[in-house]
Design a protein around this motif. Sequence first.
Motif, PDB file in Angstrom:
ATOM      1  N   GLY A  11      50.216  39.390  28.526  1.00  0.00           N
ATOM      2  CA  GLY A  11      50.138  40.901  28.749  1.00  0.00           C
ATOM      3  C   GLY A  11      50.562  41.833  27.620  1.00  0.00           C
ATOM      4  N   ALA A  12      50.484  43.332  27.645  1.00  0.00           N
ATOM      5  CA  ALA A  12      50.510  44.161  26.770  1.00  0.00           C
ATOM      6  C   ALA A  12      51.570  43.868  25.771  1.00  0.00           C
ATOM      7  N   GLY A  13      52.543  43.051  26.295  1.00  0.00           N
ATOM      8  CA  GLY A  13      53.843  42.912  25.189  1.00  0.00           C
ATOM      9  C   GLY A  13      53.241  42.031  23.874  1.00  0.00           C
ATOM     10  N   ALA A  16      51.984  44.307  21.429  1.00  0.00           N
ATOM     11  CA  ALA A  16      52.564  45.205  20.786  1.00  0.00           C
ATOM     12  C   ALA A  16      52.915  45.186  19.256  1.00  0.00           C
ATOM     13  N   GLU A  17      53.155  43.903  18.811  1.00  0.00           N
ATOM     14  CA  GLU A  17      53.443  44.021  17.343  1.00  0.00           C
ATOM     15  C   GLU A  17      52.259  43.914  16.495  1.00  0.00           C
ATOM     16  N   SER A  18      51.168  44.065  17.362  1.00  0.00           N
ATOM     17  CA  SER A  18      49.954  44.278  16.456  1.00  0.00           C
ATOM     18  C   SER A  18      49.834  45.841  16.528  1.00  0.00           C
ATOM     19  N   THR A  22      52.032  49.423  24.753  1.00  0.00           N
ATOM     20  CA  THR A  22      52.018  48.802  26.031  1.00  0.00           C
ATOM     21  C   THR A  22      51.920  50.135  27.142  1.00  0.00           C
ATOM     22  N   PHE A  23      52.395  49.771  28.281  1.00  0.00           N
ATOM     23  CA  PHE A  23      52.233  50.601  29.433  1.00  0.00           C
ATOM     24  C   PHE A  23      53.507  51.148  30.063  1.00  0.00           C
ATOM     25  N   ARG A  24      54.464  50.251  29.968  1.00  0.00           N
ATOM     26  CA  ARG A  24      55.579  50.663  30.952  1.00  0.00           C
ATOM     27  C   ARG A  24      56.794  50.596  29.762  1.00  0.00           C
ATOM     28  N   ASP A  25      56.784  50.407  28.575  1.00  0.00           N
ATOM     29  CA  ASP A  25      57.963  50.860  27.782  1.00  0.00           C
ATOM     30  C   ASP A  25      58.051  52.157  27.551  1.00  0.00           C
ATOM     31  N   LEU A  29      51.840  53.831  27.443  1.00  0.00           N
ATOM     32  CA  LEU A  29      50.994  54.702  27.623  1.00  0.00           C
ATOM     33  C   LEU A  29      51.032  55.550  29.055  1.00  0.00           C
ATOM     34  N   TRP A  30      51.604  54.774  29.860  1.00  0.00           N
ATOM     35  CA  TRP A  30      51.857  55.657  31.216  1.00  0.00           C
ATOM     36  C   TRP A  30      53.182  56.637  31.192  1.00  0.00           C
ATOM     37  N   GLU A  31      53.848  56.666  29.963  1.00  0.00           N
ATOM     38  CA  GLU A  31      54.801  57.774  29.908  1.00  0.00           C
ATOM     39  C   GLU A  31      53.960  59.172  29.549  1.00  0.00           C
ATOM     40  N   MET A 106      41.083  39.082  32.929  1.00  0.00           N
ATOM     41  CA  MET A 106      41.182  39.577  34.473  1.00  0.00           C
ATOM     42  C   MET A 106      41.161  41.126  34.661  1.00  0.00           C
ATOM     43  N   HIS A 107      41.381  41.884  33.521  1.00  0.00           N
ATOM     44  CA  HIS A 107      41.235  43.334  33.788  1.00  0.00           C
ATOM     45  C   HIS A 107      40.367  44.095  33.089  1.00  0.00           C
ATOM     46  N   GLY A 108      39.457  43.064  32.430  1.00  0.00           N
ATOM     47  CA  GLY A 108      38.267  43.851  31.685  1.00  0.00           C
ATOM     48  C   GLY A 108      38.527  43.665  30.342  1.00  0.00           C
ATOM     49  N   GLY A 177      54.859  38.769  27.304  1.00  0.00           N
ATOM     50  CA  GLY A 177      54.754  39.986  27.237  1.00  0.00           C
ATOM     51  C   GLY A 177      54.055  40.795  28.516  1.00  0.00           C
ATOM     52  N   SER A 178      54.644  40.561  29.657  1.00  0.00           N
ATOM     53  CA  SER A 178      54.299  41.197  30.913  1.00  0.00           C
ATOM     54  C   SER A 178      55.610  41.544  31.722  1.00  0.00           C
ATOM     55  N   SER A 179      55.329  43.007  32.207  1.00  0.00           N
ATOM     56  CA  SER A 179      56.785  43.553  33.138  1.00  0.00           C
ATOM     57  C   SER A 179      56.704  43.048  34.352  1.00  0.00           C
ATOM     58  N   GLY A 180      55.605  42.342  34.807  1.00  0.00           N
ATOM     59  CA  GLY A 180      55.623  41.839  36.442  1.00  0.00           C
ATOM     60  C   GLY A 180      55.372  43.038  37.406  1.00  0.00           C
ATOM     61  N   VAL A 202      58.278  34.475  27.910  1.00  0.00           N
ATOM     62  CA  VAL A 202      58.606  35.176  26.449  1.00  0.00           C
ATOM     63  C   VAL A 202      58.418  36.514  26.559  1.00  0.00           C
ATOM     64  N   ASN A 203      59.561  37.288  26.598  1.00  0.00           N
ATOM     65  CA  ASN A 203      59.306  38.712  26.774  1.00  0.00           C
ATOM     66  C   ASN A 203      60.314  39.704  26.207  1.00  0.00           C
ATOM     67  N   LEU A 204      60.119  40.813  25.865  1.00  0.00           N
ATOM     68  CA  LEU A 204      61.115  41.465  25.175  1.00  0.00           C
ATOM     69  C   LEU A 204      62.619  41.961  26.115  1.00  0.00           C
ATOM     70  N   GLU A 205      62.167  42.197  27.055  1.00  0.00           N
ATOM     71  CA  GLU A 205      63.234  42.322  28.341  1.00  0.00           C
ATOM     72  C   GLU A 205      62.836  41.589  29.447  1.00  0.00           C
ATOM     73  N   LYS A 220      60.703  38.972  20.611  1.00  0.00           N
ATOM     74  CA  LYS A 220      59.470  39.326  20.323  1.00  0.00           C
ATOM     75  C   LYS A 220      58.607  38.162  20.540  1.00  0.00           C
ATOM     76  N   ALA A 221      57.467  38.394  20.865  1.00  0.00           N
ATOM     77  CA  ALA A 221      56.386  37.404  20.838  1.00  0.00           C
ATOM     78  C   ALA A 221      55.964  36.641  19.644  1.00  0.00           C
ATOM     79  N   GLY A 222      55.885  37.754  18.755  1.00  0.00           N
ATOM     80  CA  GLY A 222      55.324  37.192  17.239  1.00  0.00           C
ATOM     81  C   GLY A 222      56.348  36.012  16.695  1.00  0.00           C
TER      82      GLY A 222
HETATM   83  N1  APR Z   1      56.926  40.710  22.680  1.00  0.00           N
HETATM   84  C1  APR Z   1      57.196  40.412  23.917  1.00  0.00           C
HETATM   85  N2  APR Z   1      57.308  41.147  24.750  1.00  0.00           N
HETATM   86  C2  APR Z   1      57.224  42.555  24.554  1.00  0.00           C
HETATM   87  C3  APR Z   1      57.144  43.011  23.323  1.00  0.00           C
HETATM   88  C4  APR Z   1      57.109  42.134  22.194  1.00  0.00           C
HETATM   89  N3  APR Z   1      56.924  42.312  20.929  1.00  0.00           N
HETATM   90  N4  APR Z   1      57.025  44.409  23.261  1.00  0.00           N
HETATM   91  C5  APR Z   1      57.154  44.614  24.601  1.00  0.00           C
HETATM   92  N5  APR Z   1      57.267  43.823  25.355  1.00  0.00           N
HETATM   93  C6  APR Z   1      57.078  43.398  26.800  1.00  0.00           C
HETATM   94  C7  APR Z   1      57.828  44.781  27.447  1.00  0.00           C
HETATM   95  O1  APR Z   1      59.388  44.365  27.558  1.00  0.00           O
HETATM   96  C8  APR Z   1      57.523  44.617  28.938  1.00  0.00           C
HETATM   97  O2  APR Z   1      58.127  43.788  29.867  1.00  0.00           O
HETATM   98  O3  APR Z   1      55.976  43.601  27.410  1.00  0.00           O
HETATM   99  C9  APR Z   1      56.146  43.835  28.610  1.00  0.00           C
HETATM  100  C10 APR Z   1      54.755  45.020  28.766  1.00  0.00           C
HETATM  101  O4  APR Z   1      54.659  45.455  30.175  1.00  0.00           O
HETATM  102  P1  APR Z   1      53.602  46.458  30.654  1.00  0.00           P
HETATM  103  O5  APR Z   1      53.642  47.694  29.442  1.00  0.00           O
HETATM  104  O6  APR Z   1      53.923  47.034  32.026  1.00  0.00           O
HETATM  105  O7  APR Z   1      52.057  45.589  30.375  1.00  0.00           O
HETATM  106  P2  APR Z   1      51.601  44.695  31.373  1.00  0.00           P
HETATM  107  O8  APR Z   1      52.415  43.706  32.271  1.00  0.00           O
HETATM  108  O9  APR Z   1      50.852  43.705  30.622  1.00  0.00           O
HETATM  109  O10 APR Z   1      50.942  45.453  32.186  1.00  0.00           O
HETATM  110  C11 APR Z   1      50.107  44.871  33.395  1.00  0.00           C
HETATM  111  O11 APR Z   1      49.135  47.166  33.986  1.00  0.00           O
HETATM  112  O12 APR Z   1      48.420  49.354  33.552  1.00  0.00           O
HETATM  113  C12 APR Z   1      48.108  48.125  33.762  1.00  0.00           C
HETATM  114  O13 APR Z   1      46.220  47.150  33.539  1.00  0.00           O
HETATM  115  C13 APR Z   1      47.169  47.254  32.822  1.00  0.00           C
HETATM  116  O14 APR Z   1      46.925  45.171  32.282  1.00  0.00           O
HETATM  117  C14 APR Z   1      47.879  46.107  32.318  1.00  0.00           C
HETATM  118  C15 APR Z   1      48.985  45.958  33.771  1.00  0.00           C
END
Ligand code: APR
Length: 233
Positions: A11-13, A16-18, A22-25, A29-31, A106-108, A177-180, A202-205, A220-222
Motif C-alpha cells: 500500500g501507500a506506505g 512513503a520513503e520514496s 500516503t492517503f491517511r497519514d 492526500l486525504w487531509e 488492483m487500483h490502476g 504499508g497499508s492502513s487496512g 510491515v507498517n509504520l503504525e 519503516k518498510a525500507g
Molecule cells: N513504511 C511502512 N509503512 C508506512 C510508512 C513507511 N515508511 N509510512 C507510512 N506507512 C503506513 C501508515 O502508517 C499507514 O498505515 O502506511 C499506511 C498508509 O495507509 P493509507 O494512506 O491509507 O494507504 P493505503 O492503505 O495504501 O490506502 C488504500 O486508499 O485512497 C485509497 O486507492 C487509494 O490505494 C489507496 C487505498
Amino acid sequence: MSEKRIVVLTGAGISAESGVRTFRDGDGLWEEHRIEDVATPQAWRADPMFVWRFYQARRRQLLDVKPNPAHFALAEMAQNREHFTLITQNVDDLHERAGTSNTIHMHGRLETLRCERSGRNEVRMDENELLDEFLTCSCCSEPVRLRPDIVWFGETPMFMNEIYAAVEQCDVFVVVGSSGHVYPAANLVNIAKAAGATTMLVNLEAPLNVDAFDEVHLGKAGVLLPDLLKRLA
Ligand code: APR
C-alpha cells in the motif's frame, strides 16, 4: 520440500520513503482533498477538469521519485522465486522501476490513461502529456477524452479473480504499508488466513486490521522489509 508460495500486498506506505504521499497519514492526500471531490466517478462527471488536474499533478510527480530499498527487496524476491505474487494498491510505477515486471495493480496505474469509450488504456507519459489540458485517445476513429486509469471509490478493483486465486493458495501473505481502511484489499489477509497461510505485516503504525496478522513488524518498510524477506527466502 516444494517452495513456499508467497504473496505480498503493498500500500501507500511502501512508497512513503520514496517521497510519494500516503492517503491517511497526518500529511496524507486525504487531509488536503476530499475523496468525494477527486476520487469518485461522480466527481469526474461533476468537475472533470478538477479531477484531471489532480491526477496530472500526481503523474508529473512520478518523474521526481525513485524506488527505495523495500521496492528493490521485493524485486529481488520476484526475480528469484517461482511462486511469488506481488499485488499493489499503489498507482505509482516504483515496483516496475525497481524490477518487478508482473506487479498486479488492483487500483490502476498513473502512467496509463483509459479511453472512456473503448475502455482501452495506453501509456501517456511524454512531457507534453503531463500538462493540465485533457488528452484524447488513439484507439477510436473519432478520438475521445481519456480519463485517469485509476479505480475510484465505488468502482470495482482490477484483476480480482487472479488476486483471489493467488491469495487462496499462498503459504505466506505479507502486507506492507497499508492502513487496512479500503476493501476488498483490507480483507485479503483474512482470506489468506482462512486458507491456512502465515500472515505478516510491515507498517509504520498498527493498521485497522492488525489483529489478522500472525507477525507484526512496526517501523519503516525500507528498513524492515529487506531483512524480513531475506528470512523468508
Ligand atoms: N513504511 C511502512 N509503512 C508506512 C510508512 C513507511 N515508511 N509510512 C507510512 N506507512 C503506513 C501508515 O502508517 C499507514 O498505515 O502506511 C499506511 C498508509 O495507509 P493509507 O494512506 O491509507 O494507504 P493505503 O492503505 O495504501 O490506502 C488504500 O486508499 O485512497 C485509497 O486507492 C487509494 O490505494 C489507496 C487505498
